[in-house]
Design a protein around this motif. Sequence first.
Motif, mmCIF file in Angstrom:
data_model
loop_
_atom_site.group_PDB
_atom_site.id
_atom_site.type_symbol
_atom_site.label_atom_id
_atom_site.label_comp_id
_atom_site.label_asym_id
_atom_site.label_seq_id
_atom_site.Cartn_x
_atom_site.Cartn_y
_atom_site.Cartn_z
ATOM 1 N N VAL A 176 -48.791 3.585 59.541
ATOM 2 C CA VAL A 176 -47.422 4.119 59.545
ATOM 3 C C VAL A 176 -47.222 5.050 60.741
ATOM 4 C CG1 VAL A 176 -45.790 5.612 58.328
ATOM 5 C CG2 VAL A 176 -47.071 3.882 57.063
ATOM 6 N N TYR B 260 -47.185 -4.850 59.218
ATOM 7 C CA TYR B 260 -47.882 -3.812 58.459
ATOM 8 C C TYR B 260 -48.738 -4.438 57.351
ATOM 9 C CZ TYR B 260 -48.580 -0.183 54.942
ATOM 10 O OH TYR B 260 -49.134 0.661 54.003
ATOM 11 N N SER B 261 -48.129 -5.330 56.568
ATOM 12 C CA SER B 261 -48.833 -5.983 55.462
ATOM 13 C C SER B 261 -50.002 -6.822 55.965
ATOM 14 C CB SER B 261 -47.867 -6.865 54.660
ATOM 15 O OG SER B 261 -46.861 -6.084 54.062
ATOM 16 N N TYR C 42 -52.777 -4.430 57.079
ATOM 17 C CA TYR C 42 -53.382 -3.693 55.961
ATOM 18 C C TYR C 42 -54.227 -4.612 55.069
ATOM 19 C CZ TYR C 42 -53.994 -0.657 51.958
ATOM 20 O OH TYR C 42 -54.557 0.084 50.951
ATOM 21 N N LEU D 41 -36.816 -4.510 60.599
ATOM 22 C CA LEU D 41 -37.677 -3.843 59.635
ATOM 23 C C LEU D 41 -38.540 -4.838 58.874
ATOM 24 C CD1 LEU D 41 -35.245 -1.111 58.242
ATOM 25 C CD2 LEU D 41 -37.139 -0.801 59.829
ATOM 26 N N GLY D 42 -37.967 -6.014 58.635
ATOM 27 C CA GLY D 42 -38.724 -7.065 57.967
ATOM 28 C C GLY D 42 -39.936 -7.474 58.785
ATOM 29 N N LYS D 43 -39.748 -7.571 60.100
ATOM 30 C CA LYS D 43 -40.851 -7.940 60.987
ATOM 31 C C LYS D 43 -41.916 -6.840 60.992
ATOM 32 C CE LYS D 43 -41.648 -9.755 65.654
ATOM 33 N NZ LYS D 43 -41.000 -10.088 66.950
ATOM 34 N N ILE D 44 -41.452 -5.579 61.040
ATOM 35 C CA ILE D 44 -42.390 -4.465 61.002
ATOM 36 C C ILE D 44 -43.187 -4.478 59.697
ATOM 37 C CG2 ILE D 44 -42.553 -1.926 60.888
ATOM 38 C CD1 ILE D 44 -40.089 -1.862 62.770
ATOM 39 N N SER D 45 -42.475 -4.737 58.595
ATOM 40 C CA SER D 45 -43.124 -4.789 57.283
ATOM 41 C C SER D 45 -44.160 -5.903 57.217
ATOM 42 C CB SER D 45 -42.064 -4.989 56.197
ATOM 43 O OG SER D 45 -42.669 -5.072 54.927
ATOM 44 N N THR D 46 -43.823 -7.043 57.819
ATOM 45 C CA THR D 46 -44.753 -8.187 57.824
ATOM 46 C C THR D 46 -46.026 -7.858 58.597
ATOM 47 O OG1 THR D 46 -42.904 -9.744 57.670
ATOM 48 C CG2 THR D 46 -45.015 -10.616 58.463
ATOM 49 N N ARG E 181 -53.437 3.349 55.470
ATOM 50 C CA ARG E 181 -51.969 3.186 55.450
ATOM 51 C C ARG E 181 -51.317 4.220 56.378
ATOM 52 N NH1 ARG E 181 -49.930 0.062 51.226
ATOM 53 N NH2 ARG E 181 -51.377 -0.379 49.520
ATOM 54 N N ASN F 45 -32.261 -5.039 59.316
ATOM 55 C CA ASN F 45 -33.121 -5.584 58.262
ATOM 56 C C ASN F 45 -34.136 -6.580 58.806
ATOM 57 O OD1 ASN F 45 -31.980 -4.063 56.218
ATOM 58 N ND2 ASN F 45 -30.409 -5.591 55.740
#
Length: 476
Positions: A75, A58-59, A62, A51-56, A71, A48
């Motif tokens: 991805v 990404y956001s 973007y 993935l949280g770091k990847i999500s950060t 997007r 988690n």
Amino acid sequence: MFKQKKTKSAKRFGWLAIIISSLTCFIVGGGIVFLFMNHQLQEAEATNQSLGKISTVYSALYNNYYKKVSRTKLVNGALTGMVNSLGDPFSEYMSKSETESLSNTISSSFTGIGAEVQKSGSHIEIISPIKGTPAEKAGLKARDIIEKINNKSINGYSLNKAVSLIRGKKGTNVTLTIKRGSETFTKTIKRDTIPVKTVNGKIVKGHPTVGYVQVSTFSENTAKEFKAELKNLQKKGAKSFIIDMRDNPGGLMDQALKMSSIFVKNNKVLLRVQQRTGAQQVYRAGKKFDGGYKIKGKTVVLINSGSASAAEIFSAALHQSAGDQLIGTKSYGKGTVQNTMPFNDQTELKMTIAKWLTPNGDWINHKGLQPTIKADYPSYAYQTAIDTKKTYQQGQVSGQIKKLQILLNALNYNSGQANGYFSDQTVAAVKKFQQANGLNATGQADAQTVNKLEEKIAAQISQHDDAYQTAIKALN
């Protein structure tokens, strides 16, 4: 009474021991479950966090990058980056078009040049040109590095991006800049339909009981084609066989198992697949693979540096479990197994899932299979291709001219000493070659002359195939 009291005391102690033992087992078992669950929770928490770091990231990209970004691009970049971090040329994340390309390669015809390629570091490397294709006719070899496509550097390109640039409409040209060893040259190749048929056979001329079967790749119908060709040659009188796996880049493992089982006694090992845990799945010869059809006559297998993957599985099975000889040169050395994970958007993850081992348990990755009898094409077969971007003429001196002289001499057009100097004798040899092949006899070696020269050399090489001749002798 004493005995009786002693008995009651013993019973009370027995029940107490059972209760304590049960509690102990519960506590120990509970501890194991707790430790397992704790490990799983820690793994989940670590995942988690990642993935949280990847999500950060990404956001942030973007929403805050200085210009608008797709997007899909972000991805795909993340997925590709994860797979590339493995440093495994055979694992990759494939887009929809790349997935379709792989599917076409396995199951149907496609247009291109007919070379199996892989990612090697930041480079695109040829595993093997498929027999009879434009790539083979152009003189491309295993381990050639493709540096440019249509004069544009592809350094750092994904494998499938490079493949998509090489492929194209039938009859169109693609120009490849090739690095072979310390030399670099350019070849312009006309795209063609790469044949679906993967097996060809014949009765060896002058040897009516010897059948020759060439397998170019391992696709969905290869085992079916292979069995049909063997039966056809048997009807014509073949009792022994030469199986040619040279320049075969491999393909589907199940096809290699079905084909090798034909030559191996039932229950003998064909292949071992070893998982990351060390556990092995052993595949054995039998009706499950060969349908009860067996070849009992003497067989030899031809291999070379372009024999890879499933071609090596087949060759190793026949050598180690049937005692058949391998003739030629050392094979490529690809000892891993890949599988694909499809997604709903028609993309796929191709991932290395295991090692494969020979029947004796050898891992040949980067090592290859060694032939029992070494035999090869003549030395000029390994002459690097001549750069066709230039025209060579009298008075010039270069390494390209030396290669030209070597090929002219191999075809018995006496160009003098192969020293790189375009002498009067070289001019005469070029003119003689041009006249013999319907070309404008200028005495200058232009692209048309060089291409025709290399075409003639390729034909001569096939007529001076020492490995093939050695195989015939071994069977007789």
